[in-house]
Write a protein that holds these residues in place. Structure first.
Motif, mmCIF file in Angstrom:
data_model
loop_
_atom_site.group_PDB
_atom_site.id
_atom_site.type_symbol
_atom_site.label_atom_id
_atom_site.label_comp_id
_atom_site.label_asym_id
_atom_site.label_seq_id
_atom_site.Cartn_x
_atom_site.Cartn_y
_atom_site.Cartn_z
ATOM 1 N N VAL A 75 0.736 -1.212 0.078
ATOM 2 C CA VAL A 75 0.052 -0.048 0.205
ATOM 3 C C VAL A 75 0.889 1.257 0.047
ATOM 4 O O VAL A 75 2.003 1.196 0.054
ATOM 5 N N VAL A 76 0.337 2.233 -0.027
ATOM 6 C CA VAL A 76 1.209 3.570 -0.030
ATOM 7 C C VAL A 76 1.773 3.889 1.328
ATOM 8 O O VAL A 76 1.562 3.294 2.087
ATOM 9 N N GLY A 83 3.948 4.563 4.430
ATOM 10 C CA GLY A 83 3.462 5.589 5.515
ATOM 11 C C GLY A 83 2.341 5.329 5.902
ATOM 12 O O GLY A 83 1.985 5.832 7.385
ATOM 13 N N GLN A 84 1.250 4.675 5.314
ATOM 14 C CA GLN A 84 0.024 4.419 5.960
ATOM 15 C C GLN A 84 0.074 3.814 7.190
ATOM 16 O O GLN A 84 -0.463 4.413 8.308
ATOM 17 N N LEU A 131 2.136 5.519 9.988
ATOM 18 C CA LEU A 131 1.114 6.571 10.901
ATOM 19 C C LEU A 131 0.228 6.237 11.900
ATOM 20 O O LEU A 131 0.304 6.430 12.725
ATOM 21 N N TRP A 138 -9.192 5.730 6.612
ATOM 22 C CA TRP A 138 -9.079 7.197 6.306
ATOM 23 C C TRP A 138 -8.015 7.499 5.152
ATOM 24 O O TRP A 138 -8.286 7.921 4.127
ATOM 25 N N VAL A 139 -6.744 6.887 5.326
ATOM 26 C CA VAL A 139 -5.744 6.953 4.452
ATOM 27 C C VAL A 139 -6.097 6.223 3.069
ATOM 28 O O VAL A 139 -5.722 6.861 2.125
ATOM 29 N N ASP A 140 -6.702 4.940 3.073
ATOM 30 C CA ASP A 140 -7.269 4.390 1.978
ATOM 31 C C ASP A 140 -8.245 5.334 1.116
ATOM 32 O O ASP A 140 -7.823 5.510 -0.030
ATOM 33 N N THR A 158 -6.240 8.537 -0.383
ATOM 34 C CA THR A 158 -5.366 8.071 -1.438
ATOM 35 C C THR A 158 -6.239 7.492 -2.553
ATOM 36 O O THR A 158 -5.448 6.898 -3.544
ATOM 37 N N GLY A 159 -7.367 7.586 -2.381
ATOM 38 C CA GLY A 159 -8.334 7.176 -3.626
ATOM 39 C C GLY A 159 -8.304 5.675 -3.929
ATOM 40 O O GLY A 159 -8.546 5.163 -5.106
ATOM 41 N N ASN A 160 -8.190 4.865 -2.750
ATOM 42 C CA ASN A 160 -8.378 3.456 -2.702
ATOM 43 C C ASN A 160 -9.391 2.811 -1.773
ATOM 44 O O ASN A 160 -8.744 1.833 -1.129
ATOM 45 N N ALA A 187 5.665 10.125 8.687
ATOM 46 C CA ALA A 187 4.570 9.101 7.856
ATOM 47 C C ALA A 187 3.838 9.805 6.998
ATOM 48 O O ALA A 187 3.580 9.539 5.807
ATOM 49 N N ASP A 237 4.787 9.624 -1.509
ATOM 50 C CA ASP A 237 4.587 8.228 -2.201
ATOM 51 C C ASP A 237 3.437 8.462 -3.289
ATOM 52 O O ASP A 237 3.393 8.119 -4.417
#
Lengths: 158, 342
Positions: free
Chosen positions: A72-73, A75-76, A79, A120-122, A125-127, B27, B34
């Motif tokens: 995945v991206v 840093g997800q 974090l 939330w990060v998903d 980041t549009g996924n 992060a 990224d």
């Protein structure tokens, strides 16, 4: 507070690697969604028991490892894990005197927070992964927490 | 005394807050870099090499078990296998007789139009490492990577048909997104009548959907879908799946079509990475450092037959489906606009 003093680097690294292996262990699709976040539980354990030994650094590195193995991206997970580890470290003195049941409930809150940040990060980041089953992992994780904490403290005492 | 004060509750908490904020900023910085700038290929590749031993350690017992089962099989099961394979070979040879004639004919016809066939130049076999990347996405890790010339967007097949495409390439491994991933779409054609549309993954390994067909479209259960080759990512003519069910609701303008994938998405162990004519292994791997790029080309040319000169295929176009974490918009259904009247 005795436990704070020696830095149990070896058990930390060992348990983190084992947890990472469990996180990528292939499981049948049917029960895959029930897999608890082992690495998160281990990081939470060390944040509570031995924060001086670098629980946040462990959390960050473990998160990066998860990012890379999950693809995945970047840093997800880092974090989410860092935030939850910091929260657990902040509450550690209270957590240590909790009963196992209340500990498990708190762990459930941590794990849900973790999933929420991932979610939330998903989305950001549009996924987006909107499957309801992703919220199963916190429940299972909270249920196995007493088992895991017993196992890890056994390792820790050595 | 100073040490003591450092370790009291308030001092520790402020230190904790500071470190937490630092790590979180780091992060967030990583996420943004990224996602937005895609500059972290190097770092990711390095980290993946570090994580590789763990992945191998986890995968090896399963591979060991497979090896054990392969080596310790009974004579009876070997004979049964042999019979089955011979039967398959007979059938395949039988089909091949016609294929050769047809291919020659097709080459002749294409030559008339000064256009060579879009045949596959060569392929390599990769083994699926028994690893779960993410329970909610249909992706697998395969033990061939940039070192072997694999590139992002490359088509991946298995014995039954189209398996997926390469989403990410590391030094030693690559991540393949299956055609059943919800973020994957593949241009297909109904083999019976040439009707073109797009097959979309659902997240269920046994199910694809054709969401862009009008209710009046000529598609029935049992139709074979093959790749149309439009968009350029996949070679044309490989089976994608068979139509399992067509639900036509008169109130809707679009039909609800279920497709069963032809590839054994959840059972196969070996897959093929395919190079089309005109693809070079290093063409699409621009983020590679110079050294790995040269090894990649070397690996590709070592196994590659002399490239055909007849045709200048456009360099590998952007992947047809979203080939990464980003859901890039895929091309619209080529022939049939949404809800077109019959």
């Amino acid at each position: 507070m005795m436990r704070d003093d020696p830095a149990p680097r070896l058990p930390m690294a060992l348990s983190a690697v084992v947890a990472l292996a469990l996180a990528v262990l292939p499981l049948p699709t049917a029960i895959d969604a029930f897999r608890p976040d082992f690495l998160v539980l281990v990081v939470l354990y060390w944040s509570i028991e031995s924060p001086r030994a670098g629980g946040l650094a462990l959390a960050f590195l473990a998160g990066l490892a998860l990012d890379v193995t999950r693809g995945v991206v970047l840093g997800q997970h880092a974090l989410a894990l860092t935030l939850m580890a910091a929260w657990a470290t902040h509450l550690r003195l209270r957590l240590r005197v909790f009963s196992l049941v209340s500990q498990s409930l708190t762990i459930f809150a941590f794990l849900s927070g973790y999933q929420f940040i991932l979610f939330w990060v998903d989305g950001a980041t549009g996924n987006p992964v909107t499957t309801f089953s992703r919220w199963l992992a916190p429940v299972i994780g909270a249920l196995i927490w007493p088992l895991l904490t017993g196992l890890l403290s056994r390792l820790h005492e050595r | 005394m100073v040490a003591f004060r450092n370790s009291d509750a308030s001092g520790r908490t402020s230190g904790l807050l500071l470190r937490c904020v630092l790590y979180c900023l780091l992060a967030l910085g990583l996420i943004i870099t990224d996602k937005r700038y895609d500059h972290l290929g190097e770092l990711r590749r390095f980290l993946s090499v570090v994580a590789y031993p763990v992945q191998v350690a986890v995968a090896s017992p399963f591979q060991g078990w497979d090896w054990f089962r392969e080596n310790v099989s009974t004579r009876a099961s070997l004979e049964a296998d042999k019979d089955k394979l011979e039967a398959q070979l007979r059938l395949a040879n039988f089909k091949l007789q016609r294929y050769e004639a047809l291919e020659a004919e097709s080459q002749r016809l294409r030559a008339l139009r000064a256009n060579t066939a879009d045949v596959t130049a060569h392929f390599i076999i990769g083994n699926i490492m028994h690893l779960d990347l993410d329970a909610f996405r249909e992706r697998v890790l395969i033990d061939k990577g940039a070192r072997d010339g694999v590139f992002v967007g490359q088509a991946v097949l298995d014995a039954g048909g189209v398996f997926g495409q390469v989403a990410r390439v590391e030094q030693l491994t690559s991540e393949v997104i299956l055609i059943s991933d919800p973020a994957h779409e593949i241009p297909v054609q109904v083999n019976r009548n040439g009707l073109r549309t797009i097959a979309v993954g659902t997240g269920d390994t046994h199910l694809l959907k054709l969401p862009y067909l009008p209710t009046s479209a000529d598609v029935v259960a049992g139709d074979l879908l093959v790749t149309s080759g439009l968009g350029g990512g996949f070679p044309a003519g490989y089976p994608v799946g068979t139509v399992a069910e067509v639900k036509r609701d008169p109130a809707q303008s679009l039909a609800d079509v279920d497709v069963r994938p032809a590839a054994a998405l959840d059972r196969t162990r070996e897959v093929m990475f395919v190079w089309l004519n005109g693809d070079s292994g290093s063409a699409a791997t621009s983020p590679l450092p110079a050294t790995t790029a040269t090894t990649a080309t070397a690996g590709a040319t070592a196994t590659k037959p002399p490239p055909s000169t007849a045709q200048a295929t456009p360099p590998h176009p952007p992947a047809t489906a979203s080939a990464g974490p980003a859901h890039s918009p895929s091309p619209p259904p080529p022939a049939k606009p949404r809800g077109a009247p019959p």
